[in-house]
Write a protein that holds these residues in place. Sequence first.
Motif, PDB file in Angstrom:
ATOM      1  N   PHE A  73       0.828  -1.206   0.000  1.00 50.51           N
ATOM      2  CA  PHE A  73       0.000   0.000   0.000  1.00 50.51           C
ATOM      3  C   PHE A  73       0.862   1.254   0.000  1.00 50.51           C
ATOM      4  N   ARG A  74       1.933   1.220   0.768  1.00 47.75           N
ATOM      5  CA  ARG A  74       2.836   2.381   0.788  1.00 47.75           C
ATOM      6  C   ARG A  74       3.445   2.604  -0.583  1.00 47.75           C
ATOM      7  N   GLU A  75       3.846   1.491  -1.238  1.00 44.84           N
ATOM      8  CA  GLU A  75       4.414   1.620  -2.579  1.00 44.84           C
ATOM      9  C   GLU A  75       3.377   2.173  -3.546  1.00 44.84           C
ATOM     10  N   CYS A  76       2.130   1.701  -3.416  1.00 45.80           N
ATOM     11  CA  CYS A  76       1.060   2.222  -4.288  1.00 45.80           C
ATOM     12  C   CYS A  76       0.871   3.721  -4.054  1.00 45.80           C
ATOM     13  N   ASN A  77       0.856   4.120  -2.800  1.00 45.14           N
ATOM     14  CA  ASN A  77       0.733   5.547  -2.490  1.00 45.14           C
ATOM     15  C   ASN A  77       1.922   6.317  -3.037  1.00 45.14           C
ATOM     16  N   ALA A  78       3.105   5.715  -2.931  1.00 46.20           N
ATOM     17  CA  ALA A  78       4.295   6.372  -3.466  1.00 46.20           C
ATOM     18  C   ALA A  78       4.174   6.495  -4.980  1.00 46.20           C
ATOM     19  N   LEU A  79       3.644   5.445  -5.652  1.00 45.92           N
ATOM     20  CA  LEU A  79       3.453   5.514  -7.099  1.00 45.92           C
ATOM     21  C   LEU A  79       2.435   6.593  -7.461  1.00 45.92           C
ATOM     22  N   LEU A  80       1.353   6.676  -6.662  1.00 44.76           N
ATOM     23  CA  LEU A  80       0.370   7.726  -6.918  1.00 44.76           C
ATOM     24  C   LEU A  80       1.009   9.097  -6.753  1.00 44.76           C
ATOM     25  N   ASP A  81       1.807   9.244  -5.699  1.00 45.86           N
ATOM     26  CA  ASP A  81       2.514  10.507  -5.500  1.00 45.86           C
ATOM     27  C   ASP A  81       3.467  10.775  -6.661  1.00 45.86           C
ATOM     28  N   LEU A  82       4.136   9.716  -7.113  1.00 48.10           N
ATOM     29  CA  LEU A  82       5.068   9.854  -8.221  1.00 48.10           C
ATOM     30  C   LEU A  82       4.318  10.254  -9.497  1.00 48.10           C
ATOM     31  N   ASN A  83       3.162   9.620  -9.723  1.00 52.66           N
ATOM     32  CA  ASN A  83       2.353   9.976 -10.892  1.00 52.66           C
ATOM     33  C   ASN A  83       1.898  11.431 -10.813  1.00 52.66           C
ATOM     34  N   SER A  84       1.467  11.856  -9.639  1.00 44.62           N
ATOM     35  CA  SER A  84       1.048  13.253  -9.505  1.00 44.62           C
ATOM     36  C   SER A  84       2.235  14.189  -9.718  1.00 44.62           C
ATOM     37  N   LEU A  85       3.414  13.783  -9.260  1.00 41.24           N
ATOM     38  CA  LEU A  85       4.606  14.609  -9.498  1.00 41.24           C
ATOM     39  C   LEU A  85       4.913  14.701 -10.988  1.00 41.24           C
ATOM     40  N   PHE A  86       4.785  13.568 -11.704  1.00 36.78           N
ATOM     41  CA  PHE A  86       5.028  13.612 -13.147  1.00 36.78           C
ATOM     42  C   PHE A  86       3.999  14.494 -13.850  1.00 36.78           C
ATOM     43  N   THR A  87       2.745  14.376 -13.433  1.00 36.80           N
ATOM     44  CA  THR A  87       1.702  15.220 -14.023  1.00 36.80           C
ATOM     45  C   THR A  87       2.000  16.690 -13.762  1.00 36.80           C
ATOM     46  N   GLU A  88       2.361  16.985 -12.537  1.00 31.53           N
ATOM     47  CA  GLU A  88       2.709  18.364 -12.174  1.00 31.53           C
ATOM     48  C   GLU A  88       3.928  18.844 -12.966  1.00 31.53           C
ATOM     49  N   ALA A  89       4.905  17.934 -13.143  1.00 31.87           N
ATOM     50  CA  ALA A  89       6.100  18.291 -13.904  1.00 31.87           C
ATOM     51  C   ALA A  89       5.732  18.607 -15.357  1.00 31.87           C
ATOM     52  N   LYS A  90       4.793  17.806 -15.933  1.00 36.39           N
ATOM     53  CA  LYS A  90       4.349  18.083 -17.302  1.00 36.39           C
ATOM     54  C   LYS A  90       3.693  19.455 -17.398  1.00 36.39           C
ATOM     55  N   VAL A  91       2.855  19.776 -16.427  1.00 34.87           N
ATOM     56  CA  VAL A  91       2.175  21.077 -16.432  1.00 34.87           C
ATOM     57  C   VAL A  91       3.209  22.198 -16.392  1.00 34.87           C
ATOM     58  N   TYR A  92       4.178  22.083 -15.481  1.00 31.98           N
ATOM     59  CA  TYR A  92       5.194  23.133 -15.377  1.00 31.98           C
ATOM     60  C   TYR A  92       6.089  23.173 -16.616  1.00 31.98           C
ATOM     61  N   HIS A  93       6.356  22.009 -17.202  1.00 30.99           N
ATOM     62  CA  HIS A  93       7.149  21.975 -18.431  1.00 30.99           C
ATOM     63  C   HIS A  93       6.416  22.709 -19.549  1.00 30.99           C
ATOM     64  N   ASN A  94       5.105  22.439 -19.654  1.00 31.54           N
ATOM     65  CA  ASN A  94       4.304  23.154 -20.670  1.00 31.54           C
ATOM     66  C   ASN A  94       4.318  24.658 -20.416  1.00 31.54           C
ATOM     67  N   LYS A  95       4.214  25.048 -19.147  1.00 29.27           N
ATOM     68  CA  LYS A  95       4.271  26.479 -18.822  1.00 29.27           C
ATOM     69  C   LYS A  95       5.618  27.071 -19.243  1.00 29.27           C
ATOM     70  N   LEU A  96       6.701  26.333 -18.961  1.00 29.29           N
ATOM     71  CA  LEU A  96       8.030  26.815 -19.354  1.00 29.29           C
ATOM     72  C   LEU A  96       8.155  26.925 -20.870  1.00 29.29           C
ATOM     73  N   VAL A  97       7.620  25.939 -21.579  1.00 28.28           N
ATOM     74  CA  VAL A  97       7.671  25.984 -23.048  1.00 28.28           C
ATOM     75  C   VAL A  97       6.905  27.210 -23.541  1.00 28.28           C
ATOM     76  N   ASN A  98       5.727  27.449 -22.979  1.00 28.89           N
ATOM     77  CA  ASN A  98       4.937  28.623 -23.387  1.00 28.89           C
ATOM     78  C   ASN A  98       5.667  29.919 -23.069  1.00 28.89           C
ATOM     79  N   ILE A  99       6.271  29.984 -21.898  1.00 27.72           N
ATOM     80  CA  ILE A  99       7.032  31.191 -21.531  1.00 27.72           C
ATOM     81  C   ILE A  99       8.193  31.383 -22.496  1.00 27.72           C
ATOM     82  N   ARG A 100       8.854  30.291 -22.868  1.00 24.17           N
ATOM     83  CA  ARG A 100       9.983  30.379 -23.787  1.00 24.17           C
ATOM     84  C   ARG A 100       9.513  30.891 -25.149  1.00 24.17           C
TER      85      ARG A 100
END
Length: 172
Positions: A92-119
Amino acid sequence: MEVEEMDDEGPSSQRELPHGEDLELAQQDSLHQESSAPVENVYVDKKAVDKLTEGLLAHYLPDLQNSKRTLQELTQNQLILLDTLDQEVTKFRECNALLDLNSLFTEAKVYHNKLVNIRKEMIMLHEKTTKLKKRALKLQQQKQKEALEKEQQREKELERERQLIAKPAKRT
């Protein structure tokens, strides 16, 4: 089981009459017999005790050993259950960690898109400023040219006015 009994008998008519200490013991004996139940001295044979002990152990020992085995099995099963639960908690902890990891990747994609737009915006702004600078330079050059032409025109007009002004003739 062999049991030997001996009853204490009080002073009897067949015995001699007690004297001194014996008399006191006899009186205490008679008082003791009167105040409580008769005292019996029981003698037990050691062989009988051993046989009774063996019988008692033979009767209860198998049940106790079975109970001990059952308790050991229960303890072992509890340990297995605890290990299994620990593994499940880890999953369960690993699953929660994976969910956290997935949310981090999603958040990273959002910020990457923002950076691309700013660029892109920065590149676009840089191109616009470059064009504006070129245009400003052209306008400045054109104004300088116009100012130079005006100055030249003015100088021509001044020269022309000088030429139009009458000159006194020189006397010879």
